[in-house]
Design a protein around this motif. Structure first.
Motif, PDB file in Angstrom:
ATOM      1  N   TYR A   1       0.755  -1.177  -0.093  1.00 47.69           N
ATOM      2  CA  TYR A   1      -0.052  -0.125  -0.003  1.00 47.69           C
ATOM      3  C   TYR A   1       1.076   1.234  -0.001  1.00 47.69           C
ATOM      4  N   THR A   2       2.254   1.002  -0.392  1.00 49.40           N
ATOM      5  CA  THR A   2       2.979   2.379  -0.347  1.00 49.40           C
ATOM      6  C   THR A   2       3.202   2.466  -1.923  1.00 49.40           C
ATOM      7  N   VAL A   3       2.699   1.706  -2.696  1.00 46.54           N
ATOM      8  CA  VAL A   3       2.641   2.038  -4.071  1.00 46.54           C
ATOM      9  C   VAL A   3       1.527   2.296  -4.638  1.00 46.54           C
ATOM     10  N   ALA A   4       1.348   3.277  -5.385  1.00 46.03           N
ATOM     11  CA  ALA A   4       0.389   3.771  -6.106  1.00 46.03           C
ATOM     12  C   ALA A   4      -0.407   2.495  -7.057  1.00 46.03           C
ATOM     13  N   GLY A   5      -1.663   2.669  -6.844  1.00 47.72           N
ATOM     14  CA  GLY A   5      -2.348   1.523  -7.659  1.00 47.72           C
ATOM     15  C   GLY A   5      -2.826   0.268  -6.840  1.00 47.72           C
ATOM     16  N   ALA A   6      -2.085   0.045  -5.610  1.00 43.95           N
ATOM     17  CA  ALA A   6      -2.430  -1.167  -4.781  1.00 43.95           C
ATOM     18  C   ALA A   6      -3.926  -1.159  -4.540  1.00 43.95           C
ATOM     19  N   THR A   7      -4.507  -0.161  -4.178  1.00 43.58           N
ATOM     20  CA  THR A   7      -5.796  -0.201  -3.729  1.00 43.58           C
ATOM     21  C   THR A   7      -6.741  -0.464  -4.993  1.00 43.58           C
TER      22      THR A   7
END
Length: 143
Positions: A87-93
């Motif tokens: 969840y520190t990476v864009a797009g994980a959600t």
């Protein structure tokens, strides 16, 4: 404790196998990120290392080495807690719901194992049976 480690093991198998097999489906951090790059091979190797730490922790628990067991279980808890990194990476959600589910469950299992390990370390003197606390008496020799 066995049910907790069993659940953590099963969830980690699902999460790490999905991470390895579907590595390209997971969002990646930008090249200029301050975080280290996680490779497909690192995912596979880390699962075996973390699981070995958990196994050693369990063995030490059964041998009543509570504090040392707690140290190994704390290290094993990182196996799940490290999922926060997704969840520190864009797009994980934006990952599909079932992937979100096993990532979040792995994080929750990591937190539960950590909580148990901290509780065990704090209460180690009460968890060791009195017979195990005293050294075995040396055999008496006849003079």
């Amino acid at each position: 404790m066995c049910w907790l480690l069993g659940a953590a093991f099963v969830v980690s198998v699902v999460h790490y196998v999905d991470n390895y097999v579907n590595y390209d489906d997971y969002p990646v951090q930008p090249a200029d990120s301050a975080l280290p790059t996680v490779t497909k091979d690192l995912v596979a190797i880390s699962w075996f290392v973390f699981t070995a730490l958990g196994g050693i922790g369990l063995l030490l628990w059964f041998r009543r080495h509570i504090t040392t067991s707690a140290v190994f279980l704390t290290a094993y808890s990182v196996s799940g807690l490290i999922g926060i990194g997704h969840y520190t990476v864009a797009g994980a959600t934006d990952m599909v719901w079932w992937r979100q589910t096993h990532v979040v469950l792995d994080i929750a299992c990591g937190a539960a194992v950590l909580g148990f390990a901290l509780w065990a370390a704090r209460n180690s003197s009460e968890l060791i049976p009195p017979a195990a606390k005293t050294p075995a008496s040396a055999p008496q020799r006849d003079a």
